[in-house]
Write an enzyme that holds these catalytic residues in place. Sequence first.
Site, PDB file in Angstrom:
ATOM      1  N   LYS A   1     -64.484  63.530  29.024  1.00  0.00           N
ATOM      2  CA  LYS A   1     -63.330  62.650  28.755  1.00  0.00           C
ATOM      3  C   LYS A   1     -63.771  61.242  28.402  1.00  0.00           C
ATOM      4  O   LYS A   1     -63.293  60.652  27.441  1.00  0.00           O
ATOM      5  CB  LYS A   1     -62.437  62.477  30.000  1.00  0.00           C
ATOM      6  CG  LYS A   1     -61.769  63.683  30.543  1.00  0.00           C
ATOM      7  CD  LYS A   1     -60.815  63.312  31.672  1.00  0.00           C
ATOM      8  CE  LYS A   1     -61.453  62.728  32.918  1.00  0.00           C
ATOM      9  NZ  LYS A   1     -62.294  63.626  33.679  1.00  0.00           N
TER      10      LYS A   1
ATOM     11  N   ARG B   1     -54.666  61.426  38.170  1.00  0.00           N
ATOM     12  CA  ARG B   1     -55.464  62.512  38.740  1.00  0.00           C
ATOM     13  C   ARG B   1     -54.684  63.242  39.829  1.00  0.00           C
ATOM     14  O   ARG B   1     -55.220  64.166  40.432  1.00  0.00           O
ATOM     15  CB  ARG B   1     -56.748  61.944  39.352  1.00  0.00           C
ATOM     16  CG  ARG B   1     -57.970  62.012  38.430  1.00  0.00           C
ATOM     17  CD  ARG B   1     -59.106  61.360  39.167  1.00  0.00           C
ATOM     18  NE  ARG B   1     -60.425  61.756  38.764  1.00  0.00           N
ATOM     19  CZ  ARG B   1     -61.220  61.025  37.998  1.00  0.00           C
ATOM     20  NH1 ARG B   1     -60.788  59.923  37.462  1.00  0.00           N
ATOM     21  NH2 ARG B   1     -62.454  61.411  37.765  1.00  0.00           N
TER      22      ARG B   1
ATOM     23  N   ARG C   1     -76.936  63.555  33.300  1.00  0.00           N
ATOM     24  CA  ARG C   1     -76.219  62.385  32.791  1.00  0.00           C
ATOM     25  C   ARG C   1     -76.862  61.082  33.265  1.00  0.00           C
ATOM     26  O   ARG C   1     -77.282  60.958  34.404  1.00  0.00           O
ATOM     27  CB  ARG C   1     -74.758  62.420  33.255  1.00  0.00           C
ATOM     28  CG  ARG C   1     -73.980  61.238  32.683  1.00  0.00           C
ATOM     29  CD  ARG C   1     -72.527  61.512  32.573  1.00  0.00           C
ATOM     30  NE  ARG C   1     -71.883  61.684  33.868  1.00  0.00           N
ATOM     31  CZ  ARG C   1     -70.592  61.508  34.043  1.00  0.00           C
ATOM     32  NH1 ARG C   1     -69.821  61.192  33.035  1.00  0.00           N
ATOM     33  NH2 ARG C   1     -70.070  61.695  35.233  1.00  0.00           N
TER      34      ARG C   1
ATOM     35  N   ARG D   1     -75.596  58.049  38.189  1.00  0.00           N
ATOM     36  CA  ARG D   1     -74.490  57.686  39.092  1.00  0.00           C
ATOM     37  C   ARG D   1     -74.590  58.502  40.378  1.00  0.00           C
ATOM     38  O   ARG D   1     -74.889  59.693  40.340  1.00  0.00           O
ATOM     39  CB  ARG D   1     -73.144  57.964  38.410  1.00  0.00           C
ATOM     40  CG  ARG D   1     -72.717  56.838  37.501  1.00  0.00           C
ATOM     41  CD  ARG D   1     -71.518  57.176  36.656  1.00  0.00           C
ATOM     42  NE  ARG D   1     -70.472  57.931  37.331  1.00  0.00           N
ATOM     43  CZ  ARG D   1     -69.344  58.328  36.736  1.00  0.00           C
ATOM     44  NH1 ARG D   1     -69.118  58.033  35.478  1.00  0.00           N
ATOM     45  NH2 ARG D   1     -68.447  59.015  37.406  1.00  0.00           N
TER      46      ARG D   1
ATOM     47  N   ARG E   1     -66.240  66.979  44.051  1.00  0.00           N
ATOM     48  CA  ARG E   1     -65.273  66.457  43.070  1.00  0.00           C
ATOM     49  C   ARG E   1     -64.521  67.613  42.405  1.00  0.00           C
ATOM     50  O   ARG E   1     -63.348  67.489  42.085  1.00  0.00           O
ATOM     51  CB  ARG E   1     -65.990  65.609  42.000  1.00  0.00           C
ATOM     52  CG  ARG E   1     -66.583  64.339  42.570  1.00  0.00           C
ATOM     53  CD  ARG E   1     -67.401  63.613  41.526  1.00  0.00           C
ATOM     54  NE  ARG E   1     -66.565  62.872  40.600  1.00  0.00           N
ATOM     55  CZ  ARG E   1     -66.958  62.458  39.388  1.00  0.00           C
ATOM     56  NH1 ARG E   1     -68.148  62.745  38.957  1.00  0.00           N
ATOM     57  NH2 ARG E   1     -66.149  61.769  38.632  1.00  0.00           N
TER      58      ARG E   1
END
Length: 217
Positions: free
Chosen positions: A13, A88, A127, A161, A172
């Site tokens: 996203k 969310r 990432r 992160r 998550r």
Amino acid sequence: MRLILLGKPGCGKGTQAKVLSGSLEIPAISTGDLIRAAIAEGSALGAKFESFIVEGHLVPDELVVALVRERLAKPDCVDGFMLDGFPRTVPQAEALTDILETMVQRLDVVVNIDVSDELLVERAEGRRTCKGCGASYHLKFAAPAQQGICDHCGSEDLYRRDDDRAEVVSKRLVEYREKTHPLIGYYHAQGLLVHIDGVGSLDAVEHRIEDALKNLS
Ligand code: AMP
């Protein structure tokens, strides 16, 4: 155009929002970025946010709704915006409807980016995020031109992160299933939902979204 990008954490996203924001000429608003900026400022609110983020939990609705209300009131949102990572939860979606009503605006479309859980774990592993400008890279799928250096701002601080660690990614995904997945039915019932296959190169996914948006009118 006023649109929401929806999808599991790590589905792409954020990357798509940044690219589409340029081609559609509307601001991309990421609540994750707003929250990380508050944490970096070192404010009391930022410290509160940090405790939720590092555990892989969502920040309480009222705090994130207040951030979005303030951001949408800025002049650059008058002609449209793209929300990345908000809403969310169903209460956040209801709050967004209220905010837009007071602005005499409404949503045009909600784009849901579909990706399997397995691919998300692999993507999170590789990432890297730029400390300087927030740009996102992937060691395998989207590496910077020069290893360890941001293509956009030249920073040499590409970091992993905390919430990209495997155990946090799993948490998550559980939170996503419980709290965010119901938004698919919520927006489908309003006739606003469009599904996009999120597997493939960044360009391929971007073109799928752009084609879907063209077909709206
Ligand atoms: P993101 O950059 O969108 O992946 O968001 C990173 C983290 O920020 C999430 O895991 C949540 O802890 C928090 N966060 C971002 N957006 C929201 C939201 N709309 N509601 C609650 N928490 C959020």
